[in-house]
Scaffold this active site. Structure first.
Site, short mmCIF file in Angstrom:
data_model
loop_
_atom_site.label_atom_id
_atom_site.label_comp_id
_atom_site.label_asym_id
_atom_site.label_seq_id
_atom_site.Cartn_x
_atom_site.Cartn_y
_atom_site.Cartn_z
N ASP A 22 44.70 64.84 45.24
CA ASP A 22 44.93 66.12 45.93
C ASP A 22 45.57 65.80 47.27
OD1 ASP A 22 44.83 68.37 47.51
OD2 ASP A 22 42.73 68.86 47.06
N HIS A 137 35.44 74.50 60.25
CA HIS A 137 36.11 75.52 59.42
C HIS A 137 35.13 76.25 58.50
CE1 HIS A 137 39.95 74.21 60.83
NE2 HIS A 137 39.79 72.98 60.35
N1 Q9C Z 1 48.27 74.07 52.94
C1 Q9C Z 1 39.62 69.37 59.94
O1 Q9C Z 1 40.37 68.76 60.70
N2 Q9C Z 1 44.99 71.67 55.58
N3 Q9C Z 1 40.06 70.03 58.88
C2 Q9C Z 1 45.26 72.61 54.55
C3 Q9C Z 1 46.88 73.84 53.23
C4 Q9C Z 1 43.59 71.55 55.84
C5 Q9C Z 1 41.47 70.12 58.62
C6 Q9C Z 1 46.71 72.81 54.30
C7 Q9C Z 1 43.27 70.84 57.11
C8 Q9C Z 1 41.78 70.84 57.38
C9 Q9C Z 1 38.15 69.30 60.15
ZN ZN Z 2 41.20 69.34 62.47
#
Ligand code: Q9C
Ligand code: ZN
Length: 679
Positions: A22, A137
């Protein structure tokens, strides 16, 4: 005040990992934790911390913030096979389940709570918890962005309930918006939530309208949610510092939290593939140092993101080193915020003006993204033709090499002694422990030192003697045998003048002098080797001010402390723009500031010049001496007294100085209309 720094790390939390391919989630790897811990080991920081064990957070504790359904779903994944895990994971935006995820997430929650308990019970002053999965998040009913349970939100709610706290500050310096935390506390005035985040006008994940600066909180919580969106990538040290000076810190001092919790993501650091920012590890030392001045030092740092392993590890080390009280490395880079950063800062100030007293008289207005007229996407641009993934890979290696060198350049041996004094006034028994007494010079030695080129200043024998203890301490600072020092003097103005001249003659290129009170002699600052800020009550003619001699008229409010706005809005920005290699702080006769204001100033100025500070204080001021000595050893941040917002007149004083000097000292910039920024 408690001492010691807790460190919480449990290898168990490395068992949560991605089992399938992923490309979105594959950066959240177990090595984030283990290699950060190894880095701490190699700097010998682990053994200097108090080891506090993690524990599993209880169901009840998780339910402080999350729904029962969310808990049950998470629990049910423990016995699932890979296909089932994959299917549940698909219900969320950017989360993967592993059979151990639930256990790890409970450990992450428990680790955060253990840290809160250690700090609140006074077992340690502050601490850091290295945890996975991260939390900010995560929402009441959903996993999101690599987060299962909201560790920091649960910690804040727990602290409110268990310790009856009424004011908690959460600082989220992760590069992503902790929308989960925002949702949880949106209506809660007892939790002030600050987040800066890569936003790019809503193009960057999680691409929410409510991540913008106008989301200020709801209902009773209005004013207690602060979003500072970064609309360009490439933000660096000066942009982060400007955000602290002109947004977060004034809010924080007005709010006066009883506990500070950091959602400590290091994806806002250089090299991070997610953040694409330019801030170097030492900036986190400075951010940490600022936050240590709040809540009587009660600071809990809890890991969130950070995906460039080397950058992450170095930044974690800078944070822990600072929590331990080590001197702060000098910040690198051009000290000027970029236009896009200033615009964001201006907008969040405008949005919060109705809710904060310190903003009441600032003329804040919204600005419409002048910087987007520029075709450059980056704040500090470096255009390239390589394709995206290649850039990322090359960049990862480049940044590794850069950091290897960079850290060697900025790290320096910690002097064996932190604070020195001679105790010549017989006041040594009044000083805090850890202040080292040094032997005074004898008359002939002093004479030899002073006679040649200080002869014009020193006319009396008595004056000469009083300089003796000053010299002996200053010399130890200049030779880097001690980090800082404090001297009592019957003639602080003279001592300061001689100290400045001596330091420059010794070879120091930039000496900052903050002089509180009547400065009877004003040194020649024309060569730029000194910058003098004189905080005095008497009105002085504007003409005497120059780039290197600034007179700040101030008379502290008798009822409480209103000095924050001057320190944060003017003195620190000027000082950081100048980048001194030594700071002299002197308090002469007719001081116009209270003890807590001066001590705060000393504590904050320790962030500069590798924490080399020399304090000279009128010898009649015993309790001021004690308080400043405490600030120098980092033993305590004295209570600030009642927060008194600055009067309109005082705000105008700062405003006028800002207008006068922001072209020269660019860290003063906090709006675009009255100043031109870097790009
Ligand atoms: N197109 C923290 O840094 N990216 N989480 C998703 C979807 C997720 C980051 C992109 C990034 C999460 C704790
Ligand atoms: Zn982050």
């Amino acid at each position: 005040m408690a001492s010691g720094t807790a460190l919480i790390y449990d290898e168990e939390m490395t068992s949560h990992k991605l089992l399938w391919s992923d490309p979105i989630c594959d950066i959240e790897v177990p090595e984030r934790l283990s290699s950060s811990y190894e880095q701490l080991r190699s700097y010998h920081l682990v053994e200097r911390c108090v080891h506090v064990p993690a524990r599993e957070g209880s169901e009840e504790e998780i339910l402080l913030v999350h729904s029962f359904e969310h808990l049950e779903v998470a629990k049910s994944t423990q016995t699932m096979n890979e296909d089932e895990l994959k299917r549940v994971s698909e219900n969320y935006d950017a989360f993967f389940f592993h059979p151990s995820s639930y256990h790890c997430a409970r450990l992450a929650v428990g680790a955060a709570l253990q840290l809160v308990d250690a700090v609140m019970a006074g077992k340690v002053r502050n601490g850091m918890a290295l945890v996975r999965p991260p939390g900010h998040h995560s929402q009441r009913n959903a996993a999101n962005g690599f987060c299962l349970f909201n560790n920091v939100a649960i910690a804040a709610e727990y602290a409110k309930q268990k310790y009856g706290l009424q004011r908690i500050l959460i600082v989220d310096w992760d590069v992503h918006h902790g929308q989960g935390t925002q949702y949880i506390f949106e209506e809660d005035p007892s939790v002030l939530y600050f987040s800066w985040h890569r936003y790019e006008h809503q193009e960057f994940w999680p691409s929410l309208k409510e991540s913008d600066y106008d989301a200020v909180g709801l209902g009773k919580g209005k004013g207690f949610n602060i979003n500072l969106p970064w609309n360009k990538v490439g933000m660096g040290n000066s942009d982060y510092l400007a955000a602290f000076f002109h947004v977060l810190l004034p809010m924080a001092f007005e709010f006066d939290p009883e506990l500070v919790i950091v959602s400590s993501g290091y994806d806002s650091g250089i090299g991070d593939p997610e953040g694409q920012m330019n801030a170097t590890p030492e900036v986190f030392a400075h951010l940490t140092h600022f936050l240590m001045q709040l809540a009587n030092g009660k600071l809990c740092v809890i890991l969130e993101g950070g995906y460039h392993l080397k950058s992450l590890g170095e930044s974690v080390c800078m944070t822990v080193k600072t929590l331990l009280g080590d001197p702060v490395p000098q910040i690198t880079g051009e000290m000027a915020p970029c236009l896009s950063a200033v615009e964001s800062i201006q907008n969040v100030r405008a949005a919060h003006k109705p809710y904060w007293k310190w903003l009441a008289y600032e003329d804040t207005s919204f600005v419409q993204n002048l910087s987007t007229k520029s075709h450059l996407k980056k704040a500090n641009s470096n255009p390239s033709t390589e394709d995206e993934s290649q850039i990322t890979k090359n960049n990862t290696v480049k940044v590794e090499r850069f950091l290897e060198l960079h850290m060697q350049n900025i790290l320096f041996p910690v002097p064996p002694i932190k604070t020195a004094t001679t105790g010549s006034e017989g006041s040594e028994h009044l000083l805090p422990e850890h202040v080292h007494l040094v032997k005074e010079m004898d008359k002939t030695e002093i004479k030899a030192l002073v006679s040649d080129f200080y002869a014009d200043l020193v006319k009396e024998d008595k004056t000469l003697l009083s300089l003796g203890s000053m010299f002996v301490i200053l010399d130890k600072i200049l030779k880097k045998e001690v980090c800082n020092g404090i001297a009592a003097s019957p003639t602080a103005a003279l001592s300061a003048a001689v100290a400045l001249r001596h330091s420059v003659r010794f070879g120091f290129q930039r000496v900052l002098c903050v002089f509180v009170g009547d400065m009877q002699m004003i040194p020649n600052t024309e060569d730029g080797k000194m910058l003098v800020i004189n905080i005095c009550e008497k009105e002085q003619s504007r003409k005497t001010s120059s780039k290197h001699y600034i007179s700040l008229n101030w008379k502290e409010d008798a009822g409480g402390n209103d000095f924050f706005s001057a320190v944060l809005g003017f003195i620190l920005p000027v000082a950081y723009s100048y980048q001194p290699n030594l700071t002299v702080i002197a308090v002469g006769p007719n001081r116009n500031l209270g003890i807590s204001g001066i001590s705060l100033l000393v504590a904050l100025l320790r962030g500069l010049a590798e924490s080399r500070v020399f304090a000279v204080i009128e010898d009649t001021e015993i309790s001021l001496m004690q308080s400043v000595a405490k600030a120098l050893v980092g033993a305590s941040t004295p209570p600030f007294g009642i927060y008194v917002p600055p009067t309109q007149e005082k705000v105008n004083t700062i405003k006028a100085l800002r207008d006068q000097f922001q072209q020269e000292w660019k860290m003063l910039q906090c709006s675009v209309k009255d100043g031109i920024s870097r790009n």
